[in-house]
Design a protein around this motif. Structure first.
Motif, PDB file in Angstrom:
ATOM      1  N   ILE A  24       1.694  18.206  -7.127  1.00 18.29           N
ATOM      2  CA  ILE A  24       1.037  16.827  -6.758  1.00 18.29           C
ATOM      3  C   ILE A  24       0.067  17.164  -5.626  1.00 18.29           C
ATOM      4  CG2 ILE A  24       1.215  14.505  -6.344  1.00 18.29           C
ATOM      5  CD1 ILE A  24       4.058  14.781  -6.944  1.00 18.29           C
ATOM      6  N   ILE A  25      -1.561  17.243  -6.143  1.00 19.76           N
ATOM      7  CA  ILE A  25      -2.384  17.663  -5.434  1.00 19.76           C
ATOM      8  C   ILE A  25      -3.418  16.599  -5.590  1.00 19.76           C
ATOM      9  CG2 ILE A  25      -1.900  20.103  -5.503  1.00 19.76           C
ATOM     10  CD1 ILE A  25      -4.145  20.302  -7.380  1.00 19.76           C
ATOM     11  N   ARG A  26      -4.613  16.791  -4.773  1.00 14.39           N
ATOM     12  CA  ARG A  26      -5.740  15.900  -4.877  1.00 14.39           C
ATOM     13  C   ARG A  26      -6.706  16.576  -5.658  1.00 14.39           C
ATOM     14  NH1 ARG A  26      -5.944  16.629   0.471  1.00 14.39           N
ATOM     15  NH2 ARG A  26      -7.935  17.080   0.312  1.00 14.39           N
ATOM     16  N   LYS A  27      -7.534  15.893  -6.711  1.00 17.26           N
ATOM     17  CA  LYS A  27      -8.425  16.294  -7.570  1.00 17.26           C
ATOM     18  C   LYS A  27      -9.572  17.157  -6.868  1.00 17.26           C
ATOM     19  CE  LYS A  27     -10.212  16.475 -11.608  1.00 17.26           C
ATOM     20  NZ  LYS A  27      -9.317  17.370 -12.668  1.00 17.26           N
ATOM     21  N   ASP A  28      -9.850  16.752  -5.725  1.00 12.30           N
ATOM     22  CA  ASP A  28     -10.919  17.440  -5.035  1.00 12.30           C
ATOM     23  C   ASP A  28     -10.460  19.002  -4.399  1.00 12.30           C
ATOM     24  OD1 ASP A  28      -9.509  15.920  -2.928  1.00 12.30           O
ATOM     25  OD2 ASP A  28     -10.820  17.184  -1.730  1.00 12.30           O
ATOM     26  N   ILE A  29      -9.273  19.311  -4.521  1.00 14.15           N
ATOM     27  CA  ILE A  29      -8.822  20.595  -4.136  1.00 14.15           C
ATOM     28  C   ILE A  29      -8.233  21.292  -5.428  1.00 14.15           C
ATOM     29  CG2 ILE A  29      -8.534  20.123  -1.856  1.00 14.15           C
ATOM     30  CD1 ILE A  29      -5.546  20.281  -2.607  1.00 14.15           C
ATOM     31  N   GLU A  30      -8.531  20.793  -6.619  1.00 17.16           N
ATOM     32  CA  GLU A  30      -7.773  21.462  -7.698  1.00 17.16           C
ATOM     33  C   GLU A  30      -8.282  23.064  -7.860  1.00 17.16           C
ATOM     34  OE1 GLU A  30      -7.321  20.811 -12.581  1.00 17.16           O
ATOM     35  OE2 GLU A  30      -8.687  19.682 -11.424  1.00 17.16           O
TER      36      GLU A  30
END
Length: 307
Positions: free
Chosen positions: A52-58
Motif C-alpha cells: 500500500i503506497i501513494r501513487k506519486d511514489i509508484e
C-alpha cells in the motif's frame, strides 16, 4: 488456502534517497526491513503480497523495492500487487488545509480490491520476527467466525526505543492472556529506569501491545465491510470536530468493537524482539541486531537463499 499480506508503506518519504527510514539498509547486502518482512511472510506461507503506497511514489518504489521483490516472489509463485492510498479517497469532502493522511484504517480500505482471502496487515518499517508470521498464517488458515480477529502480541518491553517515545496499542487481556478485551492507542511511551511510562503514567512493561500486525479471516473478509462502514461514520462524527488531524486507526476501530462486544481478538504471542526505525538514531542498533541474527543463523546472508 490462499492468504494475503498487506504492507502499509504509504508513509514513505515523498522523494526516495538518503534519510528515508523505511529504506535504510539493515545488513551488509543492501536489504531493508521490508525485505525481511517479505521473506518471513513467504516462508510462513503467504502467497499474495500487497504494497500500500501513494501513487506519486509508484515508479520510485518499484525501482528501489518492488521490482526486486517481484522477481523473488515469482520464483515461489507469490503474487505482488500495488494499492494506492490517497488523501481524497474518502466518504465526504476533503477538509480545506488537510495534508495529513487518514491513517491505517483507510490504508487497508485502499487495498480492498486485492483482498479476497484471509489477510494480515503490517507496517512497512517494523521488523516483527519469523515467529509472528508463522503463528499468524497458521491462525488464518483455520476456520473462524467472521468477527473473530487475531493480533500478534508483543511484550511492551521488547518494543521500546532507546531514542525517544513510541506509539503502541496497549492491550488489556483475559482468559489466561489469550484474548484482548481492549486496545488503547497510547502515544509517547518512553523507556525509563523503572520500566516505561506515557505522559507521566507508569506502564506495565510485561503488557501485550499491538504493533499493527493484525489478522482477519474470510473469503472475502467481512472486516472490510465493517471498516468501510466505520470510515463513513468516522467522517460524520469525528472529522467535523478535528478536520486537520483526526485519523482512522486500526487499533482504535478494533478497540471500539471490542468494547461494544462486536468482535473477538485472539492474542498470538511472540517472544521475538521488535526492531524499527522510529528515530534516525535507531539505525545503528538495528544494524547490530540484524548482524547478530545473521551470525546466529536465523537468516542467511543472501536472505532469500533459504526459501
Amino acid at each position: 488456502m490462499d492468504t494475503t499480506l498487506l504492507i502499509m508503506a504509504a508513509g514513505i518519504g515523498s522523494r526516495f534517497g538518503t534519510g528515508i527510514k523505511q529504506l535504510a539498509e539493515v545488513d551488509g547486502c543492501g536489504h531493508i526491513i521490508m525485505d525481511y518482512s517479505v521473506h518471513d511472510a513467504v516462508e510462513a506461507g503467504f502467497n499474495n503480497i500487497v504494497f500500500i503506497i501513494r501513487k506519486d511514489i509508484e515508479d520510485e518504489f518499484k525501482e528501489v523495492i518492488g521490482n526486486r521483490i517481484e522477481k523473488m516472489c515469482a520464483k515461489h509463485s507469490v503474487g505482488v500487487f500495488y494499492a494506492f492510498q490517497s488523501i481524497d479517497n474518502i466518504p465526504g469532502e476533503l477538509p480545506e488545509g488537510r495534508t495529513k493522511p487518514w491513517g491505517t484504517g483507510q490504508a487497508v480500505l485502499a487495498a480492498k480490491e486485492f483482498i479476497n482471502t484471509p489477510f494480515a496487515v503490517i507496517n512497512a518499517d517494523d521488523y516483527y520476527g519469523r515467529e509472528a508470521y508463522r503463528t499468524m498464517h497458521d491462525w488464518l488458515v483455520e476456520s473462524h467466525e467472521p468477527n473473530a480477529y487475531a493480533m500478534a502480541g508483543f511484550i511492551l518491553k521488547n518494543t521500546l526505543s532507546d531514542n525517544g517515545g513510541v506509539t503502541r496499542g496497549v492491550c488489556t487481556v483475559e482468559d489466561g492472556h489469550t484474548h484482548v478485551v481492549d486496545v488503547v492507542e497510547t502515544r509517547n511511551i518512553i523507556k525509563t529506569a523503572e520500566g516505561a511510562e506515557a505522559d507521566g503514567v507508569k506502564l506495565d512493561t510485561e503488557s501485550f501491545v499491538s504493533m499493527n500486525f493484525w489478522g482477519f479471516p474470510g473469503n472475502p473478509p467481512k472486516f472490510l465491510e465493517v471498516l468501510e462502514d466505520g470510515f463513513a461514520e468516522f467522517f460524520k462524527t469525528q472529522v467535523p470536530d478535528c478536520p486537520l488531524k483526526s485519523e482512522y486507526l486500526l487499533p482504535t476501530v478494533i478497540g471500539g468493537m471490542l468494547r461494544a462486544g462486536k468482535c473477538t481478538v485472539k492474542v498470538l504471542p511472540t517472544n521475538d524482539t521488535w526492531y524499527g526505525m522510529t528515530y534516525k538514531e535507531d539505525v545503528a542498533a538495528v544494524k547490530e541486531a540484524f548482524a547478530k541474527l545473521i551470525a546466529g543463523g536465523v537468516y542467511s546472508e543472501g536472505l532469500f537463499d533459504d526459501l
